[in-house]
Enzyme design. Structure first.
Site, PDB file in Angstrom:
ATOM      1  N   ASP A 188       0.820  -1.204   0.000  1.00  0.00           N
ATOM      2  CA  ASP A 188       0.000   0.000   0.000  1.00  0.00           C
ATOM      3  C   ASP A 188       0.859   1.263   0.000  1.00  0.00           C
ATOM      4  O   ASP A 188       2.082   1.197   0.174  1.00  0.00           O
ATOM      5  CB  ASP A 188      -0.958   0.015   1.213  1.00  0.00           C
ATOM      6  CG  ASP A 188      -0.267  -0.431   2.515  1.00  0.00           C
ATOM      7  OD1 ASP A 188       0.981  -0.430   2.558  1.00  0.00           O
ATOM      8  OD2 ASP A 188      -0.967  -0.751   3.472  1.00  0.00           O
ATOM      9  N   ASP A 212      -7.509  -2.390  14.183  1.00  0.00           N
ATOM     10  CA  ASP A 212      -8.913  -2.599  13.795  1.00  0.00           C
ATOM     11  C   ASP A 212      -9.069  -3.820  12.877  1.00  0.00           C
ATOM     12  O   ASP A 212     -10.134  -4.034  12.316  1.00  0.00           O
ATOM     13  CB  ASP A 212      -9.486  -1.336  13.137  1.00  0.00           C
ATOM     14  CG  ASP A 212      -8.765  -0.970  11.838  1.00  0.00           C
ATOM     15  OD1 ASP A 212      -7.800  -1.677  11.448  1.00  0.00           O
ATOM     16  OD2 ASP A 212      -9.170   0.026  11.205  1.00  0.00           O
ATOM     17  N   HIS A 241      -7.279  -4.380  10.107  1.00  0.00           N
ATOM     18  CA  HIS A 241      -6.952  -4.197   8.690  1.00  0.00           C
ATOM     19  C   HIS A 241      -5.676  -4.939   8.319  1.00  0.00           C
ATOM     20  O   HIS A 241      -4.768  -5.106   9.137  1.00  0.00           O
ATOM     21  CB  HIS A 241      -6.917  -2.708   8.286  1.00  0.00           C
ATOM     22  CG  HIS A 241      -5.779  -1.891   8.810  1.00  0.00           C
ATOM     23  ND1 HIS A 241      -5.952  -0.755   9.569  1.00  0.00           N
ATOM     24  CD2 HIS A 241      -4.437  -2.007   8.652  1.00  0.00           C
ATOM     25  CE1 HIS A 241      -4.786  -0.228   9.862  1.00  0.00           C
ATOM     26  NE2 HIS A 241      -3.834  -0.968   9.315  1.00  0.00           N
ATOM     27  N   GLU A 286      -9.479  -1.561   5.326  1.00  0.00           N
ATOM     28  CA  GLU A 286     -10.144  -1.215   6.576  1.00  0.00           C
ATOM     29  C   GLU A 286     -11.404  -2.077   6.744  1.00  0.00           C
ATOM     30  O   GLU A 286     -11.869  -2.706   5.784  1.00  0.00           O
ATOM     31  CB  GLU A 286     -10.521   0.273   6.553  1.00  0.00           C
ATOM     32  CG  GLU A 286      -9.313   1.222   6.537  1.00  0.00           C
ATOM     33  CD  GLU A 286      -8.648   1.392   7.906  1.00  0.00           C
ATOM     34  OE1 GLU A 286      -8.706   0.450   8.732  1.00  0.00           O
ATOM     35  OE2 GLU A 286      -8.055   2.457   8.145  1.00  0.00           O
TER      36      GLU A 286
HETATM   37  C1  GLP Z   1      -0.317   0.314   8.556  1.00  0.00           C
HETATM   38  C2  GLP Z   1      -0.008  -0.507   7.319  1.00  0.00           C
HETATM   39  C3  GLP Z   1      -0.300  -1.956   7.539  1.00  0.00           C
HETATM   40  C4  GLP Z   1       0.324  -2.402   8.844  1.00  0.00           C
HETATM   41  C5  GLP Z   1      -0.285  -1.657   9.974  1.00  0.00           C
HETATM   42  C6  GLP Z   1       0.249  -2.066  11.342  1.00  0.00           C
HETATM   43  O1  GLP Z   1      -1.641   0.652   8.655  1.00  0.00           O
HETATM   44  N1  GLP Z   1      -0.708  -0.058   6.163  1.00  0.00           N
HETATM   45  O2  GLP Z   1       0.193  -2.711   6.441  1.00  0.00           O
HETATM   46  O3  GLP Z   1       0.138  -3.781   9.007  1.00  0.00           O
HETATM   47  O4  GLP Z   1       0.024  -0.295   9.772  1.00  0.00           O
HETATM   48  O5  GLP Z   1       1.329  -1.270  11.679  1.00  0.00           O
HETATM   49  P1  GLP Z   1       2.361  -1.545  12.818  1.00  0.00           P
HETATM   50  O6  GLP Z   1       3.196  -2.668  12.346  1.00  0.00           O
HETATM   51  O7  GLP Z   1       3.124  -0.269  12.937  1.00  0.00           O
HETATM   52  O8  GLP Z   1       1.580  -1.876  14.031  1.00  0.00           O
END
Ligand code: GLP
Length: 261
Positions: free
Chosen positions: A62, A131, A133, A138
């Protein structure tokens, strides 16, 4: 789905990738805090001559929209900072959805076409948002969703504020993300999670109903999906452990220096 619990998520995952490396031609990558340590290991293995990216191609999940590619908060810039600046991946084989484009729909179709043209993704590394995702799918994202522009939840913008000077208002309101359908087409998936803040949503993803309200719950449909979790993230799952499995998914504790299968 196989679940592994280890205090050393980064090393265990890096060693698994190292073992699988010759079979991995197209790698799917993720951003967020969780995989940062893993990328550190891959850089170290590269410097030790134990792996090369010369014959690989990578696709990231993404990108924030609308951000220029050189914005330090962009996922493209993040991947360059953590991994690409050190390894020998040819720049034209490093793919991230565009953060700025005149025609979003065409850019999304093109990203899917690039993945197909590459022969699909062999293994995609994933994280999980609080959440539920995966990538930026989302809650509400259907299992057949494809690459598209999505509006970010306010909670997601708050969770990612650290990358934008601590101010959630500076986090873009939208992102371009591959879909759940895109992710499920990868031949293999590894979801990483660390910390107690992820415990509740992981319990919902593994044990709750398969629902668009918890997009990660759709990972249960994948025939080769591994979750590699630290004990804090796995806290709630460990409480449900019965005969070595959680809701029918085998869970293994990985001790010092051991490898996962
Ligand atoms: C972002 C990314 C996700 C990731 C998520 C969790 O939203 N788009 O791909 O899995 O964060 O992030 P973290 O690893 O910092 O908890």
């Amino acid at each position: 789905m196989k679940i592994f619990v280890t205090p050393d998520v980064d090393r265990v995952t890096a060693q698994y990738l190292l073992r699988r490396w010759p079979q991995l031609r197209v790698l799917g990558l993720a951003t967020g805090r969780t995989p940062e340590g893993l990328y550190g290991w891959l850089v170290q293995y590269f410097y030790e001559g134990r792996l090369s990216f010369a014959d690989k191609r990578t696709f990231n999940l993404d990108e924030y929209y609308a951000l220029p590619p050189n914005h330090p908060g962009s996922y493209r810039a993040t991947m360059v900072r953590l991994l690409m600046q050190y390894v020998d991946l040819p720049p034209d084989r490093f793919h991230v959805p565009p953060g700025l484009t005149e025609d979003v729909e065409a850019a999304c179709r093109n990203y899917e076409a690039q993945i197909r043209a590459a022969g699909g993704v062999d293994l995609w590394i994933l994280g999980i948002g609080q959440d539920g995702h995966i990538a930026f799918n989302e809650p509400g994202s259907p299992p057949d969703s494809r690459t598209r522009l999505i509006r970010l939840e306010e909670s997601t913008r708050r969770a990612n504020a650290d990358f934008f000077g601590g101010d959630p208002q500076q986090v873009p309101t939208h992102a371009i993300t591959v879909g759940i359908g895109t992710i499920l087409e990868a031949r293999e998936l590894i979801l990483l999670a660390k910390g107690s803040a992820k415990a509740e949503i992981l319990e919902a993803a593994v044990c709750g109903p398969e629902t668009a309200q918890v997009p990660a719950s759709f990972l249960r449909r994948h025939p080769r999906c591994r979750l590699i979790l630290d004990p804090e993230a796995a806290g709630r799952l460990l409480r449900r452990l019965e005969n070595g499995a959680v809701n029918g998914h085998p869970l293994q504790k990985v001790h010092d220096g051991a490898e996962i299968g």
